[in-house]
Structure formats: C-alpha cells, structure tokens
Design an enzyme around this catalytic site. Sequence first.
Site, PDB file in Angstrom:
ATOM      1  N   HIS A 130       1.752  -1.532   0.209  1.00 44.08           N
ATOM      2  CA  HIS A 130       0.551  -0.450   0.377  1.00 44.08           C
ATOM      3  C   HIS A 130      -0.654  -1.416   0.364  1.00 44.08           C
ATOM      4  O   HIS A 130      -0.889  -2.036  -0.673  1.00 44.08           O
ATOM      5  CB  HIS A 130       0.620   0.792  -0.450  1.00 44.08           C
ATOM      6  N   GLU A 185       3.805   1.204   6.321  1.00 41.34           N
ATOM      7  CA  GLU A 185       4.219   2.426   7.099  1.00 41.34           C
ATOM      8  C   GLU A 185       2.987   3.225   6.827  1.00 41.34           C
ATOM      9  O   GLU A 185       2.627   4.345   6.353  1.00 41.34           O
ATOM     10  CB  GLU A 185       5.132   3.161   6.298  1.00 41.34           C
TER      11      GLU A 185
END
Length: 529
Positions: free
Chosen positions: A462, A498
């Site tokens: 992230h 993602e």
Amino acid sequence: MTPETVYLPDGQTYTVSPVFGGFGFKSNDLTHAAHFPVGWHIVVHTEEEKIVFQDGSEASVNGEGHAQPAGDDHATAVDAGDGSAQKRKKRVRPFVQPTRQNDTLFISSLSTPSTQEYGPPASPTRQIAMILWVSLYWYFHQREPSPRMSTKASHETPESAKPTGEWRITIQRDGVLRGRNLIPKLERMGLLATESTDVGTSLDDGDETWSNMFVSQRMFWQLPPNLFLFTLKPVKAPSPWPGSSGSPNDSRPGSPVAQGATHLAVRAMSPQPGVARLYNDLPGAPTPTNITAGVSTAHPITPFFSTSHLPTYYPPLTLQYTFTNNLRHPLRPKPPRMGEIFYSRFVPSVGRYLSFRVASLSPEPVPYFGPMGPNPPDHPELACLSDTQLLESWFAKPRVSAFWGKFTPEFLPTVVKLKHSFPAIGLWDGVPFGYFEIYWVKEDILGKVLGGEAGDFDRGLHVMVGEEWARGRASEWMTGLVHWCLTTDMRTMNVCLEPRIDNERILKHLDESGFGRERQLSFPHKQSC
C-alpha cells in the site's frame, strides 16, 4: 570517461577513474597515512567473435552485433555446412561502453591499508567477493546496451524485430581471481554463474569449466547486498561519542575548561543518550528516539552496519506452517523494529539516498543515522516531526484523503499490531516523504479475494506519497520496495498492489515501473485494478 563517485548502499563511497587498460577504485572512507590509495584496479575489455558472410555482412557468434572501431582482427575460415566458406573474426578492443554479452572483467591488483591502521579482513575470500560485487555494482549502473541480438539466423531480420538477450559480463580467471579455489567459492556464494553445470572430470579449478564464468544483470540485482558488503575494522576504533573521536579511549571522561578568570568547570563528555547502546548492540538494537537533532555517528547506521565488521546477511525463516482465522500459511518472521532502517540505496537519477524505515509510535522525531547524498537534503524541517504528526499532515491533503480517508489517532497504533503487515516511512536523504505498508498477501483481504491463487510468500504494498516535492519519483521508490521484497526472501515470486480503479496516477506509475495488470477485483470497500 571522467572520474565518477560510486555511492554504495551502506554509505561507503569510491572514486572510479579510468587507468591504463581498465579502471581504478579508490576508497573515500579508508583514510590512512600512506600515499598509495586504498582500493583496487580492474581490467575491462570487449571481446567479439564474428562470422563474415559472403555478402560482406557480419553476425556475432554469441549473438551480439555492434559498430566496430579499429582493433585487432584475427580471421579464420569455417565451413557453413552448405559448402560455402565463411570467415570468423575475433576482435579485442578497449572498453568504451557496455555491450550486451561481449565484455570481460577481472581484478588486476589490490591495495590494502596498513595493518597498523586497519585489521585484516576476517575472510580474504569475503574481501574479494565484496570487491567484485562493488565492481559489478558500478558496471551495471552504466548505460544499458541495446537488448537486440544479431545472430547468424537473424542477420537478415530488421533491427527492431531481432531477438533480445540477457545483459551479462564474463568474469575472467586472471589477476587476483587466479587464487586457488577462489572461483568455485564465488560461484557457491551466488556471485558467479556458468552454463557448464556438470560435475566435470578435473580435480581442481584449473580447467576450462571454471574459466567460462559470467554475471548477468538479472542475477546481480537479485543478490542481497548484505551478503557481500562490510568494512575493515580500524585498529583504533572510532568513538561512538560525538565530539570525542580524537580522544584516547582511556582518557578522562571530562576535561577542565576555563570559564572566566576565577574558576574552572568540568565539561561533560558523556555520550548522547542511546548512541553508545546503539553501537554496542547493533545489528538488532532499537533506534533511539531521544537523541538531539544534528548529532552524527562515526558510521552510517544502515542494515549493513555491524560493530563486528562482518556481512549482515540473515537467511529467511525456515518453512513451518501455522493457522490464522482458519487459514493455513507459513509462520512469518518478525518485521524490523520501530524506527529501524531496513532498506537503503543511492539512486543516481535523483542524486539522493532512498531509505525505508519502520514507522514509530514515539512522540519524538525518529533520528536519521543513515547515509546522505552529495547535496543538502530537501525540506529538512520535516525530519523534526514525529511519525504521527507526519501522517496527520499528509492525511489532511485532499488528494490523500480521497483514497485513504480521514486520519484518526488510532490509525498507526492499529497498524503496528497487525501480524501480517508493517508500516514504513520512505525517506530521501533522511527526509520523510511518504507512507507505505508491506504485507503478506495470503493473510490479507487480498488473499481471501484471490482464493487459492495467492502464493505462500507473495508480498503486497500500500503506497502513499505525502509530500508534494517528492511526487514524480514513483518509479524510483517503487522499484526500491520491490527490490527489498525480492531480496529479503528469495521465495517471494510476486509483489502485488490493488489500487482503486479510479486512481489513474498510480496506475500510470505502475505501468511505467514494469508492473502488469492481471484483472479487476471487487473488495467490500472498493473496486481495484
């Protein structure tokens, strides 16, 4: 070629200068009284063997073609198999710029400091391995040659459609590398490779099997630098106490200092809190957070630093399985400690050291003891903020909160308690610029969405760049994170992200950094690409 400075991940610097037949590496850190510089010399040249066809065109025997300057040619006639005679020309020329597969390197000489100033290395083989690693580190930072290969089968194929090949350099068993059993040791350390993978019939390392060694760019960047980098131990070690590096170890801890004309006061020479303990315990000590800003240590504190002056490579945790929420997965190693730097590398395109450290809950700023680039850092005032203050200021920016939400005081304490993930702060020359999370995919929500497709050692990231001045460098820090993931555990085969489907900027940066888009995924809170 003009002299250049090579900045190693551990903070050491070397000046590389062209010399007759090769290049000289001079250490800028091993200062000593002798006039002869500490370092080594390498010989680099380009060897090319070409097939000359009847129409006058040429093709490289090993699959590479380049424009040739004047040089030494040796021509021999060979049979092409169809009755037509062809010539092979072998040319050896000085190294000008890297070629795809025709460069050859060996270490010609080595100059070590006096044993009265620095102790000998614990292992001479380790020293040669480090010297070769540093030489290759410099070589693979040169401009990459064209990947196109000109072979006999493709000599009529247009240049844009010719096959591509690996960038590699041949390591010649000559000079310093002629030591007995030295090449086999370097091969077992993973620094060298050969295509002759049979046992062989020779009882020593003097046959041709050990003469055809090479290093490819792909294999070199997969090697953990901690396996090779170390420093020589000074006979008189530098003091960890700031301001007292020139005092003998057995001198008094305080010296009288005149104050006015009537009395003397003792000037305290005690160490800064935490510095001496940091030096005594490294590697593995927690980073102190109660040290005043501006205090410097005798050596940069990086993942490569060790008071024993030995390589700091630690193998990954052995495989054993456990269960979390009815999910079977490998038992994970503990991440680095809060405030600890776990990755450091100089980025030539930026001219600064890129570092990542674990985020800290300390209310005080986390001091930076790592290496610094040649120029003053940007926005050094950011180093005076605690991690909580940094995150709060970054979350307050609309472009960040649009994807990360609002900041809460429980954010960082919650993240540091996760068993499958840890938070990190990115730094350019010690100045924080972004927040990152590194996690194991299998135990994460991403692993649940993927089902059984997630590998046991797949990593996920992230990412968030908080500072405006640090934007536009995504490829540099992204490849740094991936580099750490792949070298800290070689069983990691995939690094996943993602991002939300409407985060077009990060998707563009991922495409430019070499990531491939697999598919879209539906999470409870977002649609990811």
